[in-house]
Scaffold this motif. Structure first.
Motif, PDB file in Angstrom:
ATOM      1  N   ALA A   1      87.706  62.696  45.779  1.00  0.00           N
ATOM      2  CA  ALA A   1      86.967  63.441  46.694  1.00  0.00           C
ATOM      3  C   ALA A   1      86.128  64.345  45.361  1.00  0.00           C
ATOM      4  O   ALA A   1      85.172  64.573  45.307  1.00  0.00           O
ATOM      5  N   PHE A   2      87.366  64.767  43.935  1.00  0.00           N
ATOM      6  CA  PHE A   2      86.991  65.339  43.446  1.00  0.00           C
ATOM      7  C   PHE A   2      85.392  65.277  42.659  1.00  0.00           C
ATOM      8  O   PHE A   2      84.791  65.245  41.834  1.00  0.00           O
ATOM      9  N   LEU A   3      85.946  63.182  42.345  1.00  0.00           N
ATOM     10  CA  LEU A   3      85.315  63.363  40.932  1.00  0.00           C
ATOM     11  C   LEU A   3      83.488  62.677  42.114  1.00  0.00           C
ATOM     12  O   LEU A   3      82.759  62.423  41.261  1.00  0.00           O
ATOM     13  N   ALA A   4      83.661  62.145  43.387  1.00  0.00           N
ATOM     14  CA  ALA A   4      82.803  62.506  43.980  1.00  0.00           C
ATOM     15  C   ALA A   4      81.945  63.393  43.824  1.00  0.00           C
ATOM     16  O   ALA A   4      79.963  63.898  44.280  1.00  0.00           O
ATOM     17  N   SER A   5      82.530  64.145  43.500  1.00  0.00           N
ATOM     18  CA  SER A   5      81.910  66.284  43.566  1.00  0.00           C
ATOM     19  C   SER A   5      80.947  66.610  42.446  1.00  0.00           C
ATOM     20  O   SER A   5      81.382  66.061  40.816  1.00  0.00           O
TER      21      SER A   5
ATOM     22  N   LYS B   1      89.004  59.656  55.140  1.00  0.00           N
ATOM     23  CA  LYS B   1      88.978  61.074  55.807  1.00  0.00           C
ATOM     24  C   LYS B   1      88.663  61.706  55.150  1.00  0.00           C
ATOM     25  O   LYS B   1      88.078  63.504  55.454  1.00  0.00           O
ATOM     26  N   ARG B   2      89.924  61.699  54.058  1.00  0.00           N
ATOM     27  CA  ARG B   2      89.262  63.349  52.718  1.00  0.00           C
ATOM     28  C   ARG B   2      87.325  63.675  52.839  1.00  0.00           C
ATOM     29  O   ARG B   2      87.241  64.495  52.506  1.00  0.00           O
ATOM     30  N   MET B   3      86.670  63.058  52.183  1.00  0.00           N
ATOM     31  CA  MET B   3      85.216  62.577  52.636  1.00  0.00           C
ATOM     32  C   MET B   3      84.336  62.781  53.213  1.00  0.00           C
ATOM     33  O   MET B   3      83.619  64.056  53.147  1.00  0.00           O
ATOM     34  N   GLY B   4      84.885  62.672  54.618  1.00  0.00           N
ATOM     35  CA  GLY B   4      84.619  63.324  55.892  1.00  0.00           C
ATOM     36  C   GLY B   4      84.656  64.729  55.659  1.00  0.00           C
ATOM     37  O   GLY B   4      84.444  65.637  56.620  1.00  0.00           O
ATOM     38  N   GLN B   5      86.632  65.184  55.119  1.00  0.00           N
ATOM     39  CA  GLN B   5      86.318  66.395  55.878  1.00  0.00           C
ATOM     40  C   GLN B   5      85.932  67.199  54.597  1.00  0.00           C
ATOM     41  O   GLN B   5      85.811  68.705  54.996  1.00  0.00           O
ATOM     42  N   GLU B   6      85.399  66.096  53.918  1.00  0.00           N
ATOM     43  CA  GLU B   6      84.750  67.530  52.811  1.00  0.00           C
ATOM     44  C   GLU B   6      82.810  67.927  53.209  1.00  0.00           C
ATOM     45  O   GLU B   6      82.596  68.335  52.445  1.00  0.00           O
TER      46      GLU B   6
ATOM     47  N   LEU C   1      81.177  67.796  49.656  1.00  0.00           N
ATOM     48  CA  LEU C   1      80.403  66.974  49.965  1.00  0.00           C
ATOM     49  C   LEU C   1      79.615  67.328  50.604  1.00  0.00           C
ATOM     50  O   LEU C   1      78.884  65.891  50.953  1.00  0.00           O
ATOM     51  N   SER C   2      79.318  67.259  51.613  1.00  0.00           N
ATOM     52  CA  SER C   2      78.383  68.426  52.469  1.00  0.00           C
ATOM     53  C   SER C   2      76.638  67.318  52.207  1.00  0.00           C
ATOM     54  O   SER C   2      76.150  67.682  51.353  1.00  0.00           O
ATOM     55  N   GLY C   3      76.342  67.232  53.099  1.00  0.00           N
ATOM     56  CA  GLY C   3      75.506  65.955  53.375  1.00  0.00           C
ATOM     57  C   GLY C   3      75.012  65.149  53.180  1.00  0.00           C
ATOM     58  O   GLY C   3      73.807  64.211  52.559  1.00  0.00           O
ATOM     59  N   GLN C   4      76.365  64.502  51.789  1.00  0.00           N
ATOM     60  CA  GLN C   4      76.227  62.943  50.433  1.00  0.00           C
ATOM     61  C   GLN C   4      76.301  61.712  51.684  1.00  0.00           C
ATOM     62  O   GLN C   4      77.425  61.980  53.016  1.00  0.00           O
ATOM     63  N   VAL C   5      75.953  60.770  51.495  1.00  0.00           N
ATOM     64  CA  VAL C   5      76.515  59.530  51.857  1.00  0.00           C
ATOM     65  C   VAL C   5      77.400  58.696  51.235  1.00  0.00           C
ATOM     66  O   VAL C   5      77.350  58.228  49.935  1.00  0.00           O
ATOM     67  N   ALA C   6      78.747  57.999  52.004  1.00  0.00           N
ATOM     68  CA  ALA C   6      79.763  57.639  50.865  1.00  0.00           C
ATOM     69  C   ALA C   6      80.333  56.605  52.243  1.00  0.00           C
ATOM     70  O   ALA C   6      80.067  56.456  53.034  1.00  0.00           O
TER      71      ALA C   6
END
Length: 277
Positions: A252-256, A45-50, A25-30
């Motif tokens: 995180a998978f669904l967002a990627s 947290k997971r999205m930040g780690q991604e 998810l690098s560079g994306q805004v969640a």
């Protein structure tokens, strides 16, 4: 045997928490609502780690500050905390405006904020409780989707994730503690499908997560009561309640881009509980 099982679960959880280094998810805004505790915070947290830049929010400012600090303690620095009562239009606008002002847009929306303000059977529910259930659990999700959709449509890319409940599929036996809540959460199953159809041509994907029984403060009404717990555990084939980080990976998978051809779907993360209407 029980101690060994608990040790294995703790070890597995530690491995999950240490293995997030793909930066998918690098560079994306969640932007996430209801994200200062439990499932919402675990997803943040997971999205930040991604690699995502993350906006966490909830109604109380001290909870927002605590969540931001927790993420900073994990080494996640691209975190913005915003106080937001999703039932207030001005707060919803401010949440999205702050994300756009700081980072230029919104790529991911996770609507996790929800309430269950009163117990009782459905026909005993007062009109004020009914209105609050639908205002927070349903209307706010629709309204936030309307706010972020133009940003995603402009970029021709985006992922929206609604957090419903496996109860919406009949995976939890309806009871007096949850009947109105279940009805409101069921609405999100069809909303995700309708919005997905409308936004698909703009490459904006909409999916729905259906958590089962998780060890969270919100779910204490089910897992903390020994009598209710004894009743509910046999309905879970894995014979245990979930930990919040066990649903974060699916979000995180669904967002990627790994889920680039998935939209309009409902995904249960429920230890094998039945998912049928």
């Amino acid at each position: 045997m029980l101690a060994s099982s608990r040790s294995a679960l703790a070890s597995a959880r530690q491995c999950r928490q240490m293995s997030h280094a793909s930066n998918k998810l690098s560079g994306q805004v969640a932007v996430l609502t209801g994200s200062t505790d439990g499932i919402g915070l675990a997803i943040a947290k997971r999205m930040g780690q991604e690699g995502a830049r993350v906006v966490v929010s909830s109604r109380r400012s001290h909870n927002v500050e605590r969540a931001v600090q927790e993420m900073h303690d994990l080494g996640l620095k691209d975190v913005l905390g915003v106080q937001c009562n999703v039932g207030k239009p001005e707060d919803r606008h401010n949440l999205i405006d702050q994300a756009v002002c700081k980072w230029g847009g919104v790529d991911i929306l996770v609507t996790n904020a929800a309430v269950n303000p009163a117990t009782g059977w459905l026909l005993d529910c007062s009109e004020s409780v009914w209105d609050k259930l639908f205002d927070i659990n349903v209307k706010s999700t629709w309204a936030l989707t309307k706010l972020v959709a133009p940003h995603m449509q402009k970029k021709k890319k985006g992922s929206i994730i609604y957090v419903s409940s496996v109860a919406g599929f009949g995976g939890i036996v309806p009871n007096a503690a949850m009947s109105g809540y279940i009805v409101s959460k069921t609405c999100l199953l069809s909303m995700s499908k309708m919005v997905a159809q409308q936004l698909a041509s703009d490459n904006v994907r909409v999916n729905c997560l259906l958590p089962g029984l998780f060890k969270t403060r919100f779910g204490e009404v089910l897992h903390a009561d020994n009598e209710i717990s004894k009743f509910m555990l046999p309905t879970i084939p894995m014979r245990r309640f979930g930990e919040p980080d066990e649903i974060a990976g699916m979000a995180a998978f669904l967002a990627s881009d790994d889920a680039s051809y998935i939209t309009g779907e409902n995904f249960a993360v429920a230890g094998g509980m039945q998912t049928r209407l």
